[in-house]
Design a protein around this motif. Structure first.
Motif, short mmCIF file in Angstrom:
data_model
loop_
_atom_site.label_atom_id
_atom_site.label_comp_id
_atom_site.label_asym_id
_atom_site.label_seq_id
_atom_site.Cartn_x
_atom_site.Cartn_y
_atom_site.Cartn_z
N PRO A 142 0.44 -1.24 0.01
CA PRO A 142 -0.13 0.02 -0.07
C PRO A 142 0.77 1.02 -0.03
O PRO A 142 0.60 2.17 -0.50
CB PRO A 142 -0.76 -0.45 1.26
N VAL A 143 2.12 1.79 0.24
CA VAL A 143 2.94 2.30 0.82
C VAL A 143 3.66 2.94 -0.73
O VAL A 143 4.23 3.62 -1.46
CB VAL A 143 4.20 2.14 2.00
N ALA B 127 1.02 3.48 -3.15
CA ALA B 127 0.93 5.35 -2.28
C ALA B 127 1.77 6.40 -3.22
O ALA B 127 1.80 7.53 -3.04
CB ALA B 127 0.64 5.87 -0.61
N SER C 289 -6.15 12.56 -10.19
CA SER C 289 -6.40 11.41 -9.36
C SER C 289 -5.34 11.11 -8.20
O SER C 289 -3.73 10.70 -8.92
CB SER C 289 -6.79 10.57 -10.33
N ARG C 290 -5.30 10.23 -7.27
CA ARG C 290 -4.68 9.03 -6.44
C ARG C 290 -4.89 7.87 -6.30
O ARG C 290 -4.90 6.95 -5.90
CB ARG C 290 -4.71 9.48 -4.81
N THR C 291 -5.84 8.17 -7.23
CA THR C 291 -6.45 6.35 -7.27
C THR C 291 -6.26 5.80 -9.64
O THR C 291 -6.24 4.40 -9.34
CB THR C 291 -7.79 5.69 -7.67
N PHE D 93 3.41 12.40 15.25
CA PHE D 93 1.53 12.54 14.77
C PHE D 93 1.49 14.12 16.28
O PHE D 93 0.82 15.50 15.98
CB PHE D 93 0.89 12.35 13.97
N SER E 144 3.18 15.36 8.67
CA SER E 144 2.54 14.42 9.23
C SER E 144 0.81 14.93 9.79
O SER E 144 0.36 14.80 8.86
CB SER E 144 3.16 13.50 10.47
N ILE F 250 -0.52 16.17 5.75
CA ILE F 250 -1.50 14.62 5.23
C ILE F 250 -2.88 14.49 6.82
O ILE F 250 -3.70 14.03 6.18
CB ILE F 250 -0.35 13.43 6.62
N TYR F 251 -2.58 14.17 7.63
CA TYR F 251 -4.01 14.29 8.80
C TYR F 251 -5.20 15.16 8.27
O TYR F 251 -5.67 15.31 7.75
CB TYR F 251 -4.07 14.68 10.05
N ALA G 214 -5.71 14.57 4.18
CA ALA G 214 -6.33 13.27 3.57
C ALA G 214 -7.53 13.25 3.33
O ALA G 214 -7.75 12.25 2.51
CB ALA G 214 -5.39 12.61 4.99
N ARG G 215 -8.29 13.93 3.58
CA ARG G 215 -9.90 13.30 3.52
C ARG G 215 -10.62 14.43 3.22
O ARG G 215 -11.84 14.46 2.44
CB ARG G 215 -10.35 13.25 4.85
N LEU H 135 -0.04 15.88 -1.32
CA LEU H 135 0.44 15.83 -0.45
C LEU H 135 0.81 13.88 -0.46
O LEU H 135 1.46 13.60 0.26
CB LEU H 135 -1.01 15.14 -0.21
N ASN H 136 0.93 13.46 -1.44
CA ASN H 136 1.45 11.87 -1.57
C ASN H 136 3.04 11.94 -1.41
O ASN H 136 3.59 11.79 -1.45
CB ASN H 136 1.02 11.31 -2.89
N ALA I 271 4.73 12.66 0.94
CA ALA I 271 4.81 11.86 1.96
C ALA I 271 5.64 11.06 1.21
O ALA I 271 6.96 10.56 2.46
CB ALA I 271 3.22 11.37 2.67
#
Lengths: 319, 293
Positions: free
Chosen positions: B34-35, B38, B48-50, B220, B236, B239-240, B243-244, B251-252, B255
């Protein structure tokens, strides 16, 4: 978050009290205290004293007009209005805090058990492994330790988004309806906790299991024990203190976790006690409540913490 | 894998280490993929991040407004993170090493309590320490307010146990004979520490410095509560916060840069650590870099 010192299995040999060298020369006796002093003063000022400030805020008052906290320093004048407010709102008709507290217990327990189920076989395997793969495996196992927790959560936020890779795979590219993973699902938060904290369990477990005297297991096998019974009757009892210490090291930080739930759910239906703290601490008039929750978590975690400190200190000054 | 091993596996797939090896490899994939995904999407050419839309460095420096290089919010966060890492390491390591040597030489009631206090600071849930320090800074009149100073103080308090524990473990393996020999040969206690013990502690000191730095730049909880305005919010926290909230791959990228900083610190530190260890005739394990003693 951290890997950690563990209770050592054997006493180290160089511990005869007669051979202590401090104080053999004038001035030598003072060197220890002098060197330790700055660190001790630092911990007193920024670790112990702040805990007293929490007490002064929790048992203090609230300004009736500005809703700001008025800490009360003298215990004689402490009022228990705020803790009583919190305690009376845990269960019953006005039990607004109860569900989150119960949820914290369920989440932390489930996540810790899952962590152990994953971490123990891996730590055991790598500890028993020899040869050239061991170093590489160890480095890869430790790698998540150096990757920011937030980045690891961000990775899952990307994967679990409505149009993310996970949904794309399970819907076979949009044929089946997807799942809204990131809106208040307990299972996602629990798996997020497991994903986040399991590296911190693997490392201390590995460190402990690596040091076990495996000759004893071979002895049991030589004396006729089957593999499973050698494991259950020799390896497991030897590793129990390591397992307990590693579980403590993982579930204690989970007790204060609020960001996993915030990022992977964001819904009050999965909030934990950490979320109660985080939501109240910056709200005017509710800082005292946040302090009361802090105190509550502290009371719950004090026994495990003391157990950990005792088991580490007892197993030799070496920590 | 030869034919014999495949047929042996086929006849008994649950033979002992097979399952464990499979669990370990499965876990590694689950924990690292997953990392990597990302990090990969930080090189996406679209928003897009997806969905992968081609490779570009747009989110690192290409985009004139939103890239890490050009968005002041993002690079301020990155620099602040690194600043906190360096400052905290500079304070924590000397303080922790002195504490370790001091506690090692000094046996007694007070030193025992100090040791317990140190270990308690190590296992206290981080949120509790962060809230306690937040209340200290907001309720007391202090020469500093929320911001870099408060963050460094909080981080040092939380990290102090690392150098102390690593160095004490090292002191226990060194033993007392060398120091006694030095003093028999006429060294004062202080110069025995400085000229005999301290050089032998260098690998442990390097390991704890790397550990503290890598841990601080990932921190964090403490840095968020003790941050002042937006300029003292490290990576951190960024990102928090975003992120949503429909972030871009920038942002990626942020990170990923942090990840690279961590890995660089660890790899450089490990090379130095190995070199020092070889010179001292000891094989150092990478485990020390995760606080293993």
């Amino acid at each position: 978050v951290t890997a950690a010192p563990l209770p050592a299995i054997q006493e180290s040999p160089d511990r005869e009290p007669g051979s202590r060298r401090a104080g053999r020369r004038p001035g030598g006796r003072l060197l220890g205290p002098i060197l330790a002093l700055p660190g001790i003063v630092w911990l007193l000022l920024f670790f112990l004293a702040p805990l007293y400030v929490v007490l002064a805020v929790v048992f203090g008052g609230v300004d009736p007009v500005f809703r700001t906290v008025i800490p009360v320093w003298n215990p004689v004048y402490w009022s228990s209005d705020q803790p009583i407010y919190v305690l009376t709102h845990i269960v019953g008709d006005e039990g607004i805090f109860g569900p989150a507290l119960l949820r914290t217990a369920v989440y932390v327990l489930t996540a810790s058990v899952l962590c152990l189920l994953i971490a123990f076989p891996i730590a055991y395997y790598v500890a028993r492994l020899s040869g050239r793969w061991r170093g590489l495996l160890l480095a890869l196992l430790i790698a998540p330790f150096w990757i920011s927790y937030m980045m690891r959560m961000l990775a899952w936020v990307n994967l679990l988004a409505n149009d993310g890779l996970v949904n794309r795979v399970i819907t076979l590219g949009g044929i089946f309806p997807g799942v809204e993973w990131l809106s208040g699902r307990s299972i996602v938060v629990i798996l997020g906790l497991v994903y986040g904290y399991v590296p911190y369990m693997i490392i201390p477990l590995y460190a402990g299991l690596d040091r076990l005297p495996y000759e004893l297991v071979e002895g049991a096998r030589d004396l006729g024990a089957s593999r499973p019974s050698a494991f259950w009757r020799v390896t497991w009892p030897m590793s129990r203190p390591i397992v307990i210490a590693s579980v403590l090291l993982t579930c204690l930080p989970m007790l204060g976790d609020y960001f996993t739930s915030d990022l992977l759910s964001g819904s009050p239906s999965t909030s934990m006690v950490g979320n109660l703290i985080n939501n109240t601490v910056l709200t005017p008039g509710q800082t005292g409540q946040a302090g009361a929750f802090v105190l509550l978590v502290l009371i719950v975690s004090i026994l495990p913490m003391v157990y950990y400190v005792r088991s580490v200190s007892r197993s030799d000054g070496a920590v | 894998m030869g034919r014999g091993r495949i047929s042996a596996w086929w006849s008994d797939p649950w033979r002992k280490p097979r399952v464990l090896a499979a669990v370990t490899i499965g876990y590694l994939l689950w924990s690292l993929l997953p990392v990597l995904v990302a990090a990969l999407f930080s090189f996406n050419s679209g928003r897009s991040r997806t969905t992968w839309q081609g490779f570009s460095m747009r989110w690192y420096y290409g985009d004139p407004e939103l890239s890490v290089w050009h968005d002041p919010d993002l690079h301020t966060a990155l620099f602040h993170t690194l600043r906190l890492g360096v400052l905290t390491t500079l304070v924590t390591v000397p303080l922790g090493v002195a504490l370790a040597i001091g506690l090692h030489r000094w046996r007694g009631r007070i030193s025992g309590s100090a040791n317990s206090m140190l270990l308690l600071s190590f296992v206290l849930p981080e949120t509790l320490l962060a809230v306690a320090l937040l209340l200290v800074v907001t309720q007391l009149v202090l020469p500093f307010t929320l911001g870099t100073t408060a963050q460094v103080i909080g981080l040092v308090t939380y990290q102090l146990a690392y150098p102390a524990i690593l160095v004490r473990a090292r002191l226990a393996t060194i033993g007392d004979q060398l120091e006694e020999a030095a003093m028999d040969l006429g060294a004062s206690p202080l110069s025995a520490q400085r000229r005999v013990i301290l050089p032998m502690l260098v690998p442990a000191i390097v390991a704890s410095a790397v550990l503290v730095f890598a841990d601080v730049i990932d921190d964090f909880v403490i840095v968020r509560y003790l941050s002042g305005d937006a300029t003292t919010e490290p990576t951190s926290v960024k990102i928090y916060n975003t992120a949503r909230a429909a972030p871009t791959p920038a942002l990626n990228a942020l990170a990923t840069l942090l990840l690279v900083a961590s890995m660089l610190a660890v790899v450089l530190g490990f090379v130095l650590y190995r070199y020092l260890g070889n010179r001292a005739g000891e094989r150092e394990s990478i485990g020390s870099f995760a606080g293993e003693t």
